[in-house]
Enzyme design. Structure first.
Site, PDB file in Angstrom:
ATOM      1  N   LYS A  82       5.003  -5.132  -2.902  1.00 38.98           N
ATOM      2  CA  LYS A  82       4.604  -5.493  -1.535  1.00 38.98           C
ATOM      3  C   LYS A  82       3.251  -6.187  -1.587  1.00 38.98           C
ATOM      4  O   LYS A  82       2.223  -5.556  -1.814  1.00 38.98           O
ATOM      5  CB  LYS A  82       4.521  -4.262  -0.644  1.00 38.98           C
ATOM      6  N   SER A  84       1.653  -1.904  -2.241  1.00 39.47           N
ATOM      7  CA  SER A  84       0.613  -2.424  -1.368  1.00 39.47           C
ATOM      8  C   SER A  84      -0.788  -2.148  -1.917  1.00 39.47           C
ATOM      9  O   SER A  84      -1.180  -2.700  -2.936  1.00 39.47           O
ATOM     10  CB  SER A  84       0.803  -1.824   0.024  1.00 39.47           C
ATOM     11  N   ASP A 102      -6.365  -6.050 -14.538  1.00 40.61           N
ATOM     12  CA  ASP A 102      -6.949  -7.372 -14.759  1.00 40.61           C
ATOM     13  C   ASP A 102      -8.345  -7.286 -15.362  1.00 40.61           C
ATOM     14  O   ASP A 102      -8.731  -8.126 -16.180  1.00 40.61           O
ATOM     15  CB  ASP A 102      -6.986  -8.153 -13.445  1.00 40.61           C
TER      16      ASP A 102
END
Length: 724
Positions: free
Chosen positions: A508, A483, A494
């Site tokens: 999740k 999560s 990224d």
């Protein structure tokens, strides 16, 4: 669990519509009368109350209208709820008979209709049959303790019956429980040959099981069924009854309001087992560890309620409460008899910060070509925030980002060369905190994209240009990193801001909004429920807890700034470790009701670095170390042993065979532990010598720091390091 940032416009719009529908829906639904309950002789005949029926209808309404998946409550989903409920009750097929399961089949396609009108009689009937069987089996086990057992027979006890059919008859079930009793006795006999004493120990154990099952109430049954219901929709839509809601919010904030004492139960007494330094209990100087609490009263004049024999969560509900309020306790100091006069202690509740469950730091040193490298390691257990303090405008509200900022400042003052963020076992928490934490390591930019049920996408950004730490960074994750942890680690990856190390994360990718049902259910419905409750039973005044509980409702899906969802796939590390946690048993991709992986458009962001060119070199150095690493070999061995143990479903009841097996396992475990210690630079232990406390044998954490050290020592590293 991930809670959506409370100031998102999409949430506000959703809640406005939600409240209107609930006011109308609940008012209409209150008029429907449920069918009569079904009694089960031999059980405690636990029955639902009007309040639970109202909560059930409300949650069904919420899920039907606002869950992200837009699941229709029909016969198909009813079958899923039914199967999940039976699995929760009797996953091991140890209690219910095949005839019980056949009897329950009539409910398989009606549970969807039941939840819509708040009819809980069917599911309470199923539970009461289960409780009846449970009581019968434990009572039968107690009766067998008067028999003599032959431990020379080559009998086998099957302890894992999940894949086997439900037992056909009571006679066959009795045989299973006879073997269960024999197994329990054999375990005790291997440690102590005194069978009379062993039988008495086991008798008390079984009697305690009966005592615990007889303390179950309708809130327990309601919680079990609502778990089955909500998880049939998706794995992360959850209902919490008032006690569980209180605990959930303590986990989220890492704070509670109360007296600052850890409690447990011993022989029907609530016993103080720990005292938090600086809390009201500590400052009172009137209570200590192992004191018994026998009564609780609210305020200076409130009536004492005797809590002997109470379940611990019910006692905690009385003792906790809003800071600034008074609670009085009747206590029996350690060593006092039950006949002693209780001591009365008065305390004012305070806010208690759970420091042991907050972010922590440490420093490890490494050698890199003769140069000492200092690596700071920050362990983050969850993305927590004190929402009440935050909403009130307190600038010093407790949160993950605030705590980590202080730890970063401290580590920088100690001149560390790099930092590892240890996010293993971090199941998530506040979305806002994931964004705030990412912002400590980047200047500005998008962190996560959130798409709601209407396919509207919002990009959540870090707008603060300040950077708390700009040096070499790694993030350590594992299969239970989920999560909000996946948002943070995904954004760091990224942006090219840091290395991601460990095993594939949980996957999740959904967003939940925590809905306080006390604020949702209309006052008219609350008044009606209260009047009915007075007729059913006198309510217990508590120091804390809500009336109706809390629903964490899945209302959106989050995506990385690249457009990829973490749903199902999670975050894939740049340098992977083998997973001790079974990947085929735990993870979003193992959940039947989980949402699929998908991709949306990439948002506009600028990478700050690129680790791609150096990852092969770092991986090569890591692999070379692992080839000669004793600790790594033990890690692989642990993984193989776990798989082997999971495949085993039964055990021998022959004393000599089991003793030899246990002795061999014990010797092997002792030798392996010493080999691990030596590999970590620690001395081997002698037989019977206790392990030193607070010893750290975390090989993977050490290796994560070593990988970051390798990066720091590379001459050709190309990942850009941002500056303030």
């Amino acid at each position: 669990m991930l809670n959506l940032n409370t100031d998102l416009k999409t949430v506000k719009d959703m809640l406005k519509k939600l409240y209107l529908v609930l006011v109308i829906g609940a008012a209409l639904a209150c008029k429907a009368a449920p069918p009569k309950p079904i009694k089960v002789i031999g059980s405690n005949d636990i029955q639902p109350d009007e309040q639970q029926r109202l909560v059930c209808k409300t949650i069904a309404n919420l899920i039907s209208n606002y869950n992200y998946k837009k699941v229709e409550l029909n016969d198909s989903i009813s079958g899923v709820i039914f199967d999940r409920y039976l699995k929760i009750l009797d996953e091991g097929h140890n209690y219910l008979l095949a005839s019980d399961i056949a009897d329950f089949q009539k409910y398989k396609t009606v549970l969807d209709d039941d939840v819509k009108i708040g009819n809980l009689n069917d599911v309470f009937y199923i539970f009461n049959v289960y409780q009846k069987r449970y009581i019968e089996d434990v009572q039968y086990s107690i009766s067998q303790l008067d028999d003599d057992f032959d431990f020379n027979k080559n009998e086998v006890y099957t302890y894992d019956r999940e894949k086997l059919p439900f037992v056909a008859s009571k006679e066959e079930m009795s045989k299973q429980w006879y073997l269960h009793v024999k197994y329990d006795l054999l375990n005790l006999k291997l440690a102590n040959p005194d069978m009379a004493k062993n039988k008495e120990v086991l008798r008390k154990r079984y009697e305690n099981l009966l005592s615990q099952v007889n303390k179950l109430n309708n809130q327990d049954v309601f919680q079990l069924f609502m778990d089955a219901f909500t998880n049939a929709i998706d794995p992360h839509t959850n209902y919490f009854n008032p006690a569980n809601a209180a605990n959930f919010n303590i986990d989220m904030s890492r704070q509670l309001e109360g007296i600052g004492a850890g409690l447990n139960t011993e022989n029907d007494y609530i016993v103080i087992k720990s005292i938090i330094a600086g809390g009201p209990a500590d400052k009172s100087k009137q209570i200590g560890v192992d004191d018994k609490i026998v009564g609780v009263a609210q305020g200076k004049e409130g009536e004492f309620q005797n809590i002997v024999g109470w379940r611990i969560e019910n006692a905690i509900a009385l003792i906790r409460g809003t800071k600034g309020t008074t609670v009085r306790l009747e206590t029996l100091p350690k060593g006092s008899s039950a006949a002693s006069k209780p001591k009365i202690v008065e305390m004012v509740r305070e806010k208690i910060i759970l420091k042991d469950e907050s972010a922590k730091k440490e420093i490890r040193t490494y050698n890199n070509n003769g140069k000492t490298i200092k690596i700071g390691i920050i362990s983050v257990p969850a993305f927590y925030i004190d929402f009440n303090d935050y909403k009130s405008g307190n600038p010093n509200y407790k949160s993950t980002a605030h705590d980590v900022k202080l730890l970063l400042d401290s580590l920088k003052s100690e001149n560390v060369d790099g930092i590892v963020m240890d996010m293993r076992q971090n199941g998530g928490g506040s979305l806002m905190e994931a964004i705030e934490l990412t912002g400590l390591f980047i200047k500005t930019g998008p962190v996560v994209q959130v798409r709601d049920a209407d396919d509207k996408t919002e990009v959540d950004k870090d707008d603060d240009p300040s950077v708390a730490y700009s040096g070499p960074l790694a993030v350590l994750v594992d299969r239970f990193s989920a999560s909000a942890t996946e948002i943070f680690s995904g954004a760091i990856q990224d942006y090219g801001r840091g290395l991601i190390i460990g095993s594939q994360t949980y996957g999740k990718g959904s967003v939940q909004n925590a809905i306080d049902l006390d604020r949702v259910i209309p006052a008219s419905a609350l008044e009606r429920t209260a009047s009915v409750a007075k007729k059913e039973a006198k309510p217990v005044k508590t120091g804390s807890q809500s009336t109706f509980g809390q629903l964490n409702l899945t209302i959106a899906k989050f995506y990385r700034i690249t457009g990829n969802s973490t749903q199902h796939k999670g975050v894939m590390p740049d340098i992977q470790f083998p997973s001790v946690i079974p990947m085929d048993k735990y993870g979003e991709d193992t959940e039947p009701s989980a949402m699929p992986f998908d991709v949306i458009a990439q948002t506009d962001f600028t990478k700050v670095g690129n680790f791609t060119p150096v990852i092969p070199q770092l991986k090569k150095l890591h692999d070379q170390r692992m080839e000669s690493s004793v600790s790594f070999k033990f890690l692989l061995k642990d993984i193989a042993d776990i798989k082997k143990e999971e495949a085993e479903k039964s055990i021998t009841l022959n004393e000599q065979k089991l003793k030899k097996q246990r002795d061999d396992d014990e010797k092997k475990s002792f030798d392996d532990d010493n080999a691990r210690r030596v590999a970590m630079g620690l001395p081997a232990l002698k037989k019977g010598e206790p392990k030193p406390r607070n010893e750290d044998l975390d090989f993977l954490k050490v290796e994560a720091g070593q990988i970051l050290t390798d990066y720091i020592g590379l001459d050709n590293k190309t990942a850009t390091v941002i500056t303030n």
